[in-house]
Write an enzyme that holds these catalytic residues in place. Structure first.
Site, short mmCIF file in Angstrom:
data_model
loop_
_atom_site.label_atom_id
_atom_site.label_comp_id
_atom_site.label_asym_id
_atom_site.label_seq_id
_atom_site.Cartn_x
_atom_site.Cartn_y
_atom_site.Cartn_z
N GLY A 39 -131.87 9.98 -92.15
CA GLY A 39 -132.75 8.86 -91.89
C GLY A 39 -133.46 8.96 -90.55
O GLY A 39 -133.55 10.02 -89.92
N ALA A 181 -140.83 -3.51 -73.38
CA ALA A 181 -139.77 -3.08 -72.46
C ALA A 181 -138.41 -3.35 -73.06
O ALA A 181 -137.51 -3.87 -72.42
CB ALA A 181 -139.91 -3.78 -71.11
N HIS A 446 -106.56 7.25 -62.54
CA HIS A 446 -107.25 7.32 -61.25
C HIS A 446 -107.45 8.78 -60.86
O HIS A 446 -106.53 9.58 -61.01
CB HIS A 446 -106.42 6.62 -60.17
CG HIS A 446 -107.01 6.77 -58.79
ND1 HIS A 446 -108.05 5.99 -58.35
CD2 HIS A 446 -106.69 7.62 -57.77
CE1 HIS A 446 -108.35 6.35 -57.12
NE2 HIS A 446 -107.54 7.34 -56.74
#
Length: 467
Positions: A39, A181, A446
């Site tokens: 598509g 936009a 982290h």
């Protein structure tokens, strides 16, 4: 042969629906008007635009960012033809992949244009010439959408282009004017700005990215303005006149009050949205009801007003998003197989692939205020995130909106380089009805950008650690 199901259209909704139906034991066929599957999304939309966004980001990085990291390079030289070939290779890889999946799942494929003369029958004008009639117990319409037209402006896909033409410009325009936009305009405008064009936007509304959280929209406009793009809001284009190789674009205030101005551009991109592709199927004569936007009206099980004819994706109401169509494709296939197919429309992520990316899921502040829902806000900027600091990518933030009484997360909004990946965490916890406290107490690696999500969840209760 009579099929159990025929799907018209093989975009993300259509081909996923066909595959899931085949997995559930149905004899399935698809009808596709293009020579390739996938598509708009795979051929001239999501996939090629992301290839160009990725390539143009690397081009800009090589020219402007690497030296600061101690990587000295000669000024990069753009080979646009090779970049477009890179894009086309990515498209081919994806469309070939869908063709493989069709064969793997034993789905019959017919290339041509479909019309539904009666329930249970599809007439196909074959792409190779001639015609074929297919018999089926059920039909799913998954024909997608097309670029919306602006009255009085003829798109030639050369210098006045839709998103399709904007993905194949043979040279970088000196000046590009984007009408609209929204998501498509900002993404494609970003591509050509990075490759060297002067890019400006004309938007009818008083803000960019209509429909997303207002604070997010204002922040995105500020960031893109810093990158060199210009915005003319509350304005409308009333004429585009050719002047030699250029175009003279007449712009007036949206409310009709005030003087007209002129903007000159080499290329004009019309990006005012998309409209459902429902013409030519014979739906009106069949009795399939459409709404005032020519979208197919369906019930909770995606069935149209005509029994055994269903519709999904961009041709029905809801956000025109590939992943929304995919989920609907799976849901309708499962419903037809007697299972409990379902789509949670409150938890459908939305991503704008500018740099930084913008991602959201759930409600905006404006929507919550309009609904009278009391909420708390937790917000954490990437200027306070260790990974973002060291990478010099501190533009943006994470914002979490949680129900003031229950703490259940109602919306998450992210502006960050990896926002498209980070939003999945928010979608998962919202799918399970999680709270900001649940997210705040989940350990995050982290250093990582996702720590900002945890900190924003902590900020809902006014206890962020690093801010």
């Amino acid at each position: 042969m009579t099929y159990d199901l025929i799907v018209i259209g093989t975009g993300p909704g259509g081909y996923v629906c066909a595959i899931r139906a085949a997995q559930l034991g149905m004899k399935v066929a698809v009808v596709e008007k293009r020579g390739t599957f996938g598509g708009t999304c795979l051929n001239v939309g999501c996939i090629p635009s992301k290839a160009m966004l990725h390539a143009s980001e690397r081009f800009e990085e090589a020219g402007h960012s690497l030296a600061a990291m101690g990587i000295e390079l000669p000024p990069p030289k753009l080979d646009l033809a090779k970049m477009l070939a890179f894009k086309d290779q990515g498209v081919k890889g994806n469309t070939d992949g869908v063709a493989f999946l069709m064969k793997k799942n034993k789905i019959d494929t017919v290339h041509g244009t479909a019309t539904i003369p009666t329930p249970g029958r599809i007439d196909v004008r074959l792409a190779a010439g001639g015609a074929q009639t297919l018999e089926t117990k059920r039909i799913v319409i998954a024909t997608g959408s097309d670029a919306a037209q602006l009255p009085g402006i003829d798109i030639d896909e050369e210098t006045i282009v839709s998103s399709t033409g904007a993905l194949s410009l043979p040279q970088v325009p000196k000046r590009m004017l984007v009408i609209g936009a929204g998501v498509i305009g900002l993404e494609l405008g970003s591509v050509w700005r990075r490759l060297g064009a002067e890019v400006g936007f004309v938007e009818f509304l008083d803000r960019v990215l209509p429909g997303i959280d207002g604070e997010v929209g204002r922040t995105v406009q500020r960031i893109l303005t810093k990158q060199g793009m210009t915005f003319k809001l509350s304005s409308k284009v009333t004429a585009v006149n050719r002047n030699g190789a250029d175009h003279r674009v007449t712009v007036e205030p949206a409310d009709g009050r005030g003087k007209a101005t002129r903007i000159d551009a080499d290329v004009v991109l019309v990006a005012i949205g998309r409209v459902p592709y429902t013409n030519g199927l014979g739906l009106e004569s069949l009795g399939v009801k459409l709404d005032n936007k020519r979208r197919v009206i369906v019930d909770a099980h995606y069935q149209t007003s005509v029994p055994d004819i269903y519709a999904i994706g961009d041709v029905i109401a809801g956000p025109m998003l590939a992943h929304k169509a995919e989920d609907e494709g799976i849901a309708v296939a499962e419903i037809l197989a007697g299972k409990a197919g379902h789509v949670n429309y409150d938890v459908i992520p939305n991503v704008i692939y500018t740099f930084p990316e913008v991602a959201s899921v759930g409600k905006s502040e404006e929507e919550l205020k309009a609904a009278g829902i009391a909420y708390n806000v937790g917000k954490f900027p990437f200027t306070a995130n260790a990974r973002a600091k060291v990478n010099k990518t501190t533009e943006g933030f994470v914002k979490i909106l949680a129900n003031a009484q229950t703490d259940r997360i109602l919306g998450v909004h992210i502006i960050a380089p990896a926002a498209s990946e980070m939003i999945a965490e928010a979608a998962v916890i919202m799918e399970f009805g999680g709270s900001a406290e649940d997210l705040a107490r989940t350990c995050h690696a982290h250093p990582s950008l996702t720590e900002a999500v945890k900190e924003a969840a902590l900020a809902v209760d006014k206890r962020p650690i690093h801010m």
